[in-house]
Design a protein around this motif. Structure first.
Motif, PDB file in Angstrom:
ATOM      1  N   THR A  44      -0.698  10.918  -1.433  1.00  0.00           N
ATOM      2  CA  THR A  44      -1.071   9.770  -2.244  1.00  0.00           C
ATOM      3  C   THR A  44      -1.857  10.271  -3.450  1.00  0.00           C
ATOM      4  O   THR A  44      -2.368  11.395  -3.434  1.00  0.00           O
ATOM      5  CB  THR A  44      -1.922   8.778  -1.441  1.00  0.00           C
ATOM      6  OG1 THR A  44      -3.132   9.433  -1.044  1.00  0.00           O
ATOM      7  CG2 THR A  44      -1.177   8.273  -0.211  1.00  0.00           C
ATOM      8  N   PRO A  45      -1.976   9.494  -4.502  1.00  0.00           N
ATOM      9  CA  PRO A  45      -2.750   9.929  -5.671  1.00  0.00           C
ATOM     10  C   PRO A  45      -4.205  10.264  -5.322  1.00  0.00           C
ATOM     11  O   PRO A  45      -4.773  11.211  -5.873  1.00  0.00           O
ATOM     12  CB  PRO A  45      -2.662   8.731  -6.616  1.00  0.00           C
ATOM     13  CG  PRO A  45      -1.387   8.059  -6.248  1.00  0.00           C
ATOM     14  CD  PRO A  45      -1.263   8.241  -4.763  1.00  0.00           C
ATOM     15  N   ALA A  46      -4.800   9.528  -4.407  1.00  0.00           N
ATOM     16  CA  ALA A  46      -6.192   9.811  -4.025  1.00  0.00           C
ATOM     17  C   ALA A  46      -6.301  11.160  -3.332  1.00  0.00           C
ATOM     18  O   ALA A  46      -7.237  11.927  -3.588  1.00  0.00           O
ATOM     19  CB  ALA A  46      -6.718   8.704  -3.115  1.00  0.00           C
ATOM     20  N   ARG A  47      -5.347  11.476  -2.472  1.00  0.00           N
ATOM     21  CA  ARG A  47      -5.382  12.765  -1.771  1.00  0.00           C
ATOM     22  C   ARG A  47      -5.152  13.913  -2.739  1.00  0.00           C
ATOM     23  O   ARG A  47      -5.764  14.979  -2.615  1.00  0.00           O
ATOM     24  CB  ARG A  47      -4.339  12.779  -0.661  1.00  0.00           C
ATOM     25  CG  ARG A  47      -4.726  11.888   0.497  1.00  0.00           C
ATOM     26  CD  ARG A  47      -3.693  11.902   1.581  1.00  0.00           C
ATOM     27  NE  ARG A  47      -4.069  10.954   2.629  1.00  0.00           N
ATOM     28  CZ  ARG A  47      -3.231  10.420   3.460  1.00  0.00           C
ATOM     29  NH1 ARG A  47      -1.948  10.716   3.391  1.00  0.00           N
ATOM     30  NH2 ARG A  47      -3.658   9.565   4.372  1.00  0.00           N
ATOM     31  N   ILE A  48      -4.289  13.714  -3.706  1.00  0.00           N
ATOM     32  CA  ILE A  48      -4.050  14.754  -4.706  1.00  0.00           C
ATOM     33  C   ILE A  48      -5.316  14.987  -5.519  1.00  0.00           C
ATOM     34  O   ILE A  48      -5.696  16.125  -5.791  1.00  0.00           O
ATOM     35  CB  ILE A  48      -2.851  14.378  -5.612  1.00  0.00           C
ATOM     36  CG1 ILE A  48      -1.558  14.412  -4.795  1.00  0.00           C
ATOM     37  CG2 ILE A  48      -2.757  15.308  -6.811  1.00  0.00           C
ATOM     38  CD1 ILE A  48      -0.358  13.846  -5.510  1.00  0.00           C
ATOM     39  N   ALA A  49      -5.998  13.907  -5.901  1.00  0.00           N
ATOM     40  CA  ALA A  49      -7.240  14.035  -6.667  1.00  0.00           C
ATOM     41  C   ALA A  49      -8.300  14.775  -5.863  1.00  0.00           C
ATOM     42  O   ALA A  49      -9.012  15.636  -6.400  1.00  0.00           O
ATOM     43  CB  ALA A  49      -7.747  12.652  -7.073  1.00  0.00           C
ATOM     44  N   VAL A  50      -8.410  14.476  -4.575  1.00  0.00           N
ATOM     45  CA  VAL A  50      -9.393  15.159  -3.726  1.00  0.00           C
ATOM     46  C   VAL A  50      -9.052  16.649  -3.623  1.00  0.00           C
ATOM     47  O   VAL A  50      -9.946  17.496  -3.698  1.00  0.00           O
ATOM     48  CB  VAL A  50      -9.460  14.494  -2.337  1.00  0.00           C
ATOM     49  CG1 VAL A  50     -10.228  15.353  -1.353  1.00  0.00           C
ATOM     50  CG2 VAL A  50     -10.099  13.128  -2.441  1.00  0.00           C
ATOM     51  N   LEU A  51      -7.780  16.976  -3.459  1.00  0.00           N
ATOM     52  CA  LEU A  51      -7.384  18.381  -3.378  1.00  0.00           C
ATOM     53  C   LEU A  51      -7.676  19.131  -4.676  1.00  0.00           C
ATOM     54  O   LEU A  51      -8.143  20.271  -4.655  1.00  0.00           O
ATOM     55  CB  LEU A  51      -5.896  18.489  -3.030  1.00  0.00           C
ATOM     56  CG  LEU A  51      -5.527  18.127  -1.597  1.00  0.00           C
ATOM     57  CD1 LEU A  51      -4.011  18.129  -1.428  1.00  0.00           C
ATOM     58  CD2 LEU A  51      -6.168  19.088  -0.621  1.00  0.00           C
ATOM     59  N   THR A  67       0.846  -1.194   0.000  1.00  0.00           N
ATOM     60  CA  THR A  67       0.000   0.000   0.000  1.00  0.00           C
ATOM     61  C   THR A  67       0.871   1.230   0.000  1.00  0.00           C
ATOM     62  O   THR A  67       2.002   1.210   0.477  1.00  0.00           O
ATOM     63  CB  THR A  67      -0.933   0.026   1.217  1.00  0.00           C
ATOM     64  OG1 THR A  67      -0.127   0.024   2.395  1.00  0.00           O
ATOM     65  CG2 THR A  67      -1.874  -1.143   1.207  1.00  0.00           C
ATOM     66  N   ARG A  68       0.327   2.295  -0.491  1.00  0.00           N
ATOM     67  CA  ARG A  68       1.056   3.546  -0.546  1.00  0.00           C
ATOM     68  C   ARG A  68       0.560   4.441   0.576  1.00  0.00           C
ATOM     69  O   ARG A  68      -0.572   4.863   0.580  1.00  0.00           O
ATOM     70  CB  ARG A  68       0.758   4.225  -1.868  1.00  0.00           C
ATOM     71  CG  ARG A  68       1.948   4.452  -2.670  1.00  0.00           C
ATOM     72  CD  ARG A  68       1.534   5.164  -3.904  1.00  0.00           C
ATOM     73  NE  ARG A  68       2.729   5.575  -4.583  1.00  0.00           N
ATOM     74  CZ  ARG A  68       2.741   6.106  -5.746  1.00  0.00           C
ATOM     75  NH1 ARG A  68       1.644   6.295  -6.393  1.00  0.00           N
ATOM     76  NH2 ARG A  68       3.861   6.445  -6.299  1.00  0.00           N
ATOM     77  N   GLU A  69       1.406   4.708   1.524  1.00  0.00           N
ATOM     78  CA  GLU A  69       1.067   5.590   2.622  1.00  0.00           C
ATOM     79  C   GLU A  69       2.004   6.777   2.589  1.00  0.00           C
ATOM     80  O   GLU A  69       3.134   6.663   2.184  1.00  0.00           O
ATOM     81  CB  GLU A  69       1.179   4.864   3.961  1.00  0.00           C
ATOM     82  CG  GLU A  69       0.143   3.788   4.158  1.00  0.00           C
ATOM     83  CD  GLU A  69      -1.275   4.315   4.238  1.00  0.00           C
ATOM     84  OE1 GLU A  69      -1.487   5.399   4.807  1.00  0.00           O
ATOM     85  OE2 GLU A  69      -2.159   3.659   3.698  1.00  0.00           O
ATOM     86  N   GLY A  70       1.526   7.886   3.051  1.00  0.00           N
ATOM     87  CA  GLY A  70       2.353   9.073   3.086  1.00  0.00           C
ATOM     88  C   GLY A  70       1.476  10.295   2.956  1.00  0.00           C
ATOM     89  O   GLY A  70       0.261  10.195   2.825  1.00  0.00           O
ATOM     90  N   PRO A  71       2.094  11.439   2.966  1.00  0.00           N
ATOM     91  CA  PRO A  71       1.302  12.670   2.942  1.00  0.00           C
ATOM     92  C   PRO A  71       0.628  12.943   1.597  1.00  0.00           C
ATOM     93  O   PRO A  71      -0.430  13.536   1.559  1.00  0.00           O
ATOM     94  CB  PRO A  71       2.320  13.750   3.272  1.00  0.00           C
ATOM     95  CG  PRO A  71       3.640  13.179   2.898  1.00  0.00           C
ATOM     96  CD  PRO A  71       3.518  11.690   3.103  1.00  0.00           C
TER      97      PRO A  71
END
Length: 83
Positions: free
Chosen positions: A23-30, A17-21
């Motif tokens: 992630t692609p999902a967090r970038i998409a949400v932003l 899994t990809r964890e960190g500040p």
């Protein structure tokens, strides 16, 4: 001969899994949040809105922002119920 097992350097325990500040999902949400805010604040004219019975006149950006916040709260509640 003793065999030493070395732990992998992967902090996720090998799950991949990809964890960190960022992630692609967090970038998409932003990105989606930024586009939503741009859309909301570009629509600044006043409009009439019917709230069940009364009709109010308010800036369109306020109505869009309130609708977005209500949707975010409902989504957060639904995700919280899943866990």
């Amino acid at each position: 001969m003793s065999r030493k097992t070395s732990k992998s350097a992967d902090p996720s325990g090998g799950k991949g899994t990809r964890e960190g500040p960022m992630t692609p999902a967090r970038i998409a949400v932003l990105v989606l949040a930024a586009l939503g805010l741009i859309f909301i604040f570009e629509n600044t004219r006043s409009t009439r809105i019917r709230l069940l019975i009364p009709e109010v006149t308010m800036p369109l950006w306020a109505a869009l922002l309130a609708t977005g916040l209500i949707g975010a709260v409902c989504g957060a509640y639904a995700m919280g119920r899943r866990r």
